[in-house]
Motif scaffolding. Sequence first.
Motif, short mmCIF file in Angstrom:
data_model
loop_
_atom_site.label_atom_id
_atom_site.label_comp_id
_atom_site.label_asym_id
_atom_site.label_seq_id
_atom_site.Cartn_x
_atom_site.Cartn_y
_atom_site.Cartn_z
N ALA A 121 -19.13 -9.11 17.66
CA ALA A 121 -20.10 -8.41 16.81
C ALA A 121 -19.54 -7.08 16.31
O ALA A 121 -18.67 -6.46 16.94
CB ALA A 121 -21.39 -8.15 17.58
N PHE A 122 -20.01 -6.66 15.16
CA PHE A 122 -19.71 -5.35 14.60
C PHE A 122 -20.90 -4.43 14.88
O PHE A 122 -21.97 -4.88 15.31
CB PHE A 122 -19.48 -5.45 13.09
N ASP A 123 -20.72 -3.13 14.62
CA ASP A 123 -21.86 -2.21 14.65
C ASP A 123 -21.62 -1.09 13.67
O ASP A 123 -20.54 -0.98 13.08
CB ASP A 123 -22.14 -1.68 16.08
N VAL A 124 -22.64 -0.28 13.45
CA VAL A 124 -22.54 0.87 12.55
C VAL A 124 -22.85 2.15 13.33
O VAL A 124 -23.39 3.11 12.79
CB VAL A 124 -23.48 0.72 11.33
N ASP A 125 -22.48 2.16 14.60
CA ASP A 125 -22.82 3.27 15.48
C ASP A 125 -21.80 4.39 15.41
O ASP A 125 -22.16 5.56 15.43
CB ASP A 125 -22.95 2.74 16.92
N VAL A 157 -23.84 -8.17 13.04
CA VAL A 157 -23.91 -6.71 13.24
C VAL A 157 -24.93 -6.43 14.34
O VAL A 157 -26.10 -6.82 14.24
CB VAL A 157 -24.32 -5.98 11.95
N TRP A 158 -24.49 -5.74 15.38
CA TRP A 158 -25.34 -5.45 16.54
C TRP A 158 -25.96 -4.06 16.39
O TRP A 158 -25.24 -3.07 16.26
CB TRP A 158 -24.52 -5.52 17.83
N THR A 159 -27.29 -3.98 16.41
CA THR A 159 -27.96 -2.67 16.27
C THR A 159 -28.97 -2.43 17.38
O THR A 159 -29.78 -1.51 17.29
CB THR A 159 -28.68 -2.58 14.91
N VAL A 160 -28.94 -3.22 18.42
CA VAL A 160 -29.97 -3.18 19.46
C VAL A 160 -29.54 -2.27 20.62
O VAL A 160 -28.45 -2.41 21.15
CB VAL A 160 -30.24 -4.59 20.01
N GLY A 161 -30.41 -1.35 21.01
CA GLY A 161 -30.21 -0.60 22.24
C GLY A 161 -29.25 0.57 22.11
O GLY A 161 -28.06 0.37 21.85
N VAL A 162 -29.74 1.78 22.27
CA VAL A 162 -28.91 2.98 22.25
C VAL A 162 -29.11 3.72 23.56
O VAL A 162 -30.23 3.83 24.07
CB VAL A 162 -29.29 3.89 21.05
N ARG A 163 -28.01 4.24 24.11
CA ARG A 163 -28.09 4.95 25.39
C ARG A 163 -27.36 6.28 25.29
O ARG A 163 -26.32 6.40 24.64
CB ARG A 163 -27.49 4.09 26.50
#
Length: 401
Positions: free
Chosen positions: A125-129, A248-254
């Motif tokens: 997966a990719f992300d935009v974090d 694209v993975w956008t779930v869960g921020v810590r």
Amino acid sequence: MKKRILIIGAGFGGMWSALSATRLLDKHDRNDVEVTVLAPEAVLGVRPRFYEQDVHQMQSPLGPLFDAVGVTFIKGKADTLDVNGKSVSYTGANGDRTSINYDKLVLAAGSRVVRPASIPGIEHAFDVDAMAEAIRLEQHIKALAKQPESATRNTVVVAGGGFTGIETATEMPARLRAALGADANVRVIIVDRGEKVGAALGENISPSIVEATETLGVEWVVNASVAAVDSNGVTLADGRRIDASTVVWTVGVRASSLTEQIPGERDASGRLHVDRNLKVIGQSDIFATGDTAYAATDDAGNFALMTCQHAIALGRSAGNNVAADLLGEAPIPYSQVKYVTCLDLGAWGAVFTEGWDRQVKLTKQEGKTVKQQINSVWIYPPVAEREAALAAADPLIPVVA
């Protein structure tokens, strides 16, 4: 010997903490305190814009700004916090381990998206974090044109229907067609645990999200979650399969894992509980701000979200109050009563809301005009000129009027 306020992180919370602390020291004509920022780069990554294309432009250098106001910058990655010894060990630019002492510490190390190790193939997966990941996604999208045309190539799955997921998904049809051709038959699918479209953002804003995604052709798969990822798509928890070359993975921020090295209570996202002055509860010399702070915004039971909007005000308050604590001056309690959202919805426009219940005020092009103003002006650093920069760091300036 000078005393030192050490700020870990150069994001919105860290940058504004440094400016605000310097502002108060300047007001009291104190030259015996050094404000130091420790971060991997003297650059503000404009993270709220990482869902857009040309992401390499979404950053602003901080070196000239820090030089203008007299903030010391150290390039390095904080590794270990010694709370009792009041020191921080870090890996410097040359790879060497070094430590630095402090009198007061502001933790502004931010947050990161969580990729659950329990999900097979999550590495696909990719992300935009983070900037590097957003650039990797952009390069991947551009490279799709070199692959043979297929439904799989032309499909993007966005895992998560929250703020970031929706902005990423609604921008994606235009990004895909820019890479694959204006007439490309593209497909963008949001997979979300919510029971209906836009559930995570509430009843008031949901109709705008429904209209925008239908107009753009963005699909929703609700009451669903991704159970596995591979190079050709995702498998959902109920066994359904979606073929896609891009996930694209956008779930869960810590919050930063550095919060775990500070004794104190943390919320479910890892944020440290702080008092109204943003001092970590139970600590005499440590403040937390931005995405590392679980902070009450008002007296009505609302708490700061992990957003740029809150990080700016949190940073101004933390910087002022850590300097006040060192100088023996009265702090200014953090308060951020007004809350707004402006959700980008791609070519459809945007939706602007006010209040914690998200009362819709502007939609479509009117909303987009506000979003463009936010993204191009007010979230960027002040000019690298001492007087103007310090004036902008006043903790009593509302982020939104």
